[in-house]
Design a protein around this motif. Structure first.
Motif, PDB file in Angstrom:
ATOM      1  N   ILE A 214      -0.133  14.318 -39.852  1.00  0.00           N
ATOM      2  CA  ILE A 214      -1.195  13.529 -40.456  1.00  0.00           C
ATOM      3  C   ILE A 214      -2.475  13.822 -39.685  1.00  0.00           C
ATOM      4  O   ILE A 214      -2.436  14.038 -38.468  1.00  0.00           O
ATOM      5  CB  ILE A 214      -0.849  12.022 -40.442  1.00  0.00           C
ATOM      6  CG1 ILE A 214      -1.912  11.225 -41.199  1.00  0.00           C
ATOM      7  CG2 ILE A 214      -0.694  11.509 -39.018  1.00  0.00           C
ATOM      8  CD1 ILE A 214      -1.523   9.784 -41.441  1.00  0.00           C
ATOM      9  N   GLY A 215      -3.592  13.877 -40.385  1.00  0.00           N
ATOM     10  CA  GLY A 215      -4.830  14.223 -39.701  1.00  0.00           C
ATOM     11  C   GLY A 215      -6.045  13.905 -40.539  1.00  0.00           C
ATOM     12  O   GLY A 215      -5.994  13.107 -41.482  1.00  0.00           O
ATOM     13  N   VAL A 216      -7.150  14.590 -40.207  1.00  0.00           N
ATOM     14  CA  VAL A 216      -8.413  14.325 -40.877  1.00  0.00           C
ATOM     15  C   VAL A 216      -9.173  15.633 -41.047  1.00  0.00           C
ATOM     16  O   VAL A 216      -9.115  16.526 -40.193  1.00  0.00           O
ATOM     17  CB  VAL A 216      -9.243  13.295 -40.076  1.00  0.00           C
ATOM     18  CG1 VAL A 216      -9.549  13.825 -38.675  1.00  0.00           C
ATOM     19  CG2 VAL A 216     -10.522  12.920 -40.792  1.00  0.00           C
ATOM     20  N   VAL A 226     -10.864  20.327 -38.675  1.00  0.00           N
ATOM     21  CA  VAL A 226      -9.558  19.730 -39.019  1.00  0.00           C
ATOM     22  C   VAL A 226      -8.859  19.314 -37.724  1.00  0.00           C
ATOM     23  O   VAL A 226      -8.691  20.131 -36.812  1.00  0.00           O
ATOM     24  CB  VAL A 226      -8.667  20.714 -39.807  1.00  0.00           C
ATOM     25  CG1 VAL A 226      -7.364  20.035 -40.219  1.00  0.00           C
ATOM     26  CG2 VAL A 226      -9.412  21.237 -41.032  1.00  0.00           C
ATOM     27  N   LEU A 227      -8.475  18.057 -37.643  1.00  0.00           N
ATOM     28  CA  LEU A 227      -7.742  17.515 -36.506  1.00  0.00           C
ATOM     29  C   LEU A 227      -6.427  16.955 -37.003  1.00  0.00           C
ATOM     30  O   LEU A 227      -6.413  16.145 -37.937  1.00  0.00           O
ATOM     31  CB  LEU A 227      -8.542  16.411 -35.811  1.00  0.00           C
ATOM     32  CG  LEU A 227      -9.968  16.761 -35.360  1.00  0.00           C
ATOM     33  CD1 LEU A 227     -10.681  15.506 -34.869  1.00  0.00           C
ATOM     34  CD2 LEU A 227      -9.942  17.819 -34.276  1.00  0.00           C
ATOM     35  N   LYS A 228      -5.318  17.363 -36.379  1.00  0.00           N
ATOM     36  CA  LYS A 228      -4.032  16.838 -36.844  1.00  0.00           C
ATOM     37  C   LYS A 228      -2.935  17.042 -35.808  1.00  0.00           C
ATOM     38  O   LYS A 228      -2.777  18.137 -35.278  1.00  0.00           O
ATOM     39  CB  LYS A 228      -3.608  17.488 -38.176  1.00  0.00           C
ATOM     40  CG  LYS A 228      -3.431  19.000 -38.160  1.00  0.00           C
ATOM     41  CD  LYS A 228      -3.177  19.522 -39.571  1.00  0.00           C
ATOM     42  CE  LYS A 228      -3.010  21.039 -39.583  1.00  0.00           C
ATOM     43  NZ  LYS A 228      -1.643  21.446 -39.235  1.00  0.00           N
ATOM     44  N   PRO A 229      -2.177  15.997 -35.514  1.00  0.00           N
ATOM     45  CA  PRO A 229      -0.929  16.162 -34.761  1.00  0.00           C
ATOM     46  C   PRO A 229       0.205  16.471 -35.741  1.00  0.00           C
ATOM     47  O   PRO A 229       0.313  15.832 -36.795  1.00  0.00           O
ATOM     48  CB  PRO A 229      -0.741  14.795 -34.088  1.00  0.00           C
ATOM     49  CG  PRO A 229      -1.423  13.842 -35.004  1.00  0.00           C
ATOM     50  CD  PRO A 229      -2.531  14.587 -35.684  1.00  0.00           C
ATOM     51  N   THR A 230       1.033  17.432 -35.402  1.00  0.00           N
ATOM     52  CA  THR A 230       2.143  17.847 -36.264  1.00  0.00           C
ATOM     53  C   THR A 230       3.428  17.894 -35.437  1.00  0.00           C
ATOM     54  O   THR A 230       3.432  18.448 -34.331  1.00  0.00           O
ATOM     55  CB  THR A 230       1.877  19.222 -36.887  1.00  0.00           C
ATOM     56  OG1 THR A 230       0.649  19.183 -37.617  1.00  0.00           O
ATOM     57  CG2 THR A 230       3.011  19.633 -37.826  1.00  0.00           C
TER      58      THR A 230
END
Length: 263
Positions: A214-216, A226-230
């Motif tokens: 989930i990210g932004v 784009v920032l997201k932890p996966t």
């Protein structure tokens, strides 16, 4: 590397272990089993690698027809390996990944990528055999990562993204270091204790699994930040001889989206 050997004339419980442990036949059987597992793993790695390269080649042909670069997203990441057992400590790694995202202006996107990940795990204790174990073990795992999934975008300008899919982690190389402790009988059937530091290559098996994140997406002048932890959840183990080691890690990713395909 320093090696320490000690003859134990009254080994106590160790003599019981030696007398009750499987003999040379069992050791040979275990060696053959390990060899077969490695052969199968290498075959699976080559199959997955071939599939991934063919998929990327297909994407590249499509991109060339549109006079666009094959990838339109680039990420760098900091990885944190999951601690699956009490004797495993989380350790940080890093990675880089290039994605091709389709229909980025739509609510749903298709994403496919190719990346490199360097992950580390620290194990306080690692089983080696009936007569040996390792302490203070550092594991380093280098993989070619091929993710394929879907992305849901929520919002107009500032977009929240949710994505999920499947991935393959294809082993490029592995490394292990630590201190090996062993208790082997000599020609006089006396238990000999040996302590020896080691630092060498180590064989892991390729794996595959599921990922979700989930990210932004933050609009900039020309591109998107784009920032997201996966989280990557590997299903088959990377190593399973006495100890089971899995490719499961949280990847904190930051990157840029350079444009849209198939708007």
């Amino acid at each position: 590397m320093k090696s320490t050997k000690t003859n134990i004339k009254n080994p106590g419980f160790l003599s019981v272990i030696v007398s009750n442990a499987p003999g040379a036949g069992a050791e040979i059987a275990n060696s053959i089993k390990t060899l077969l597992q490695n052969v199968i793993a290498e075959s699976m790695k080559r199959l997955l690698l071939t599939f991934g390269l063919l998929a990327l080649l297909a994407f590249g042909v499509a991109g060339q027809k549109k006079e666009e670069f094959i990838f339109n997203e680039v990420f760098v990441s900091v990885n944190n390996a999951a601690a699956e057992k009490a004797n495993i400590t989380k350790s940080f790694g890093a990675g880089i990944c290039m994605n091709r995202a389709f229909w980025t202006e739509k609510q749903f996107n298709l994403i496919a990528g190719l990346g490199f990940n360097h992950n580390r795990q620290f194990m306080a204790h690692m089983h080696q055999s009936h007569f040996a174990y390792a302490l203070d073990v550092n594991l380093q795992i280098n993989t070619l990562t091929v993710p394929v999934g879907v992305r849901l975008n929520l919002g107009k300008k500032l977009k929240i993204l949710v994505e999920a899919g499947v991935f393959a982690d294809l082993i490029l190389s592995g490394h292990r270091s630590g201190v090996m402790h062993s208790y082997y009988p000599d020609e006089n059937n006396q238990i000999v204790y040996t302590q020896k530091a080691f630092d060498k290559r180590f064989v892991f098996s390729s794996t595959y699994g599921l990922f979700s994140g989930i990210g932004v997406r933050i609009p900039l002048a020309k591109y998107e930040l784009v920032l997201k932890p996966t989280y990557f959840f590997g299903i088959p183990s990377l190593y399973s001889h006495g100890e089971s080691i899995y490719g499961r890690y949280l990847s904190f990713q930051i990157g840029l989206n350079f444009g849209s395909f198939n708007r």
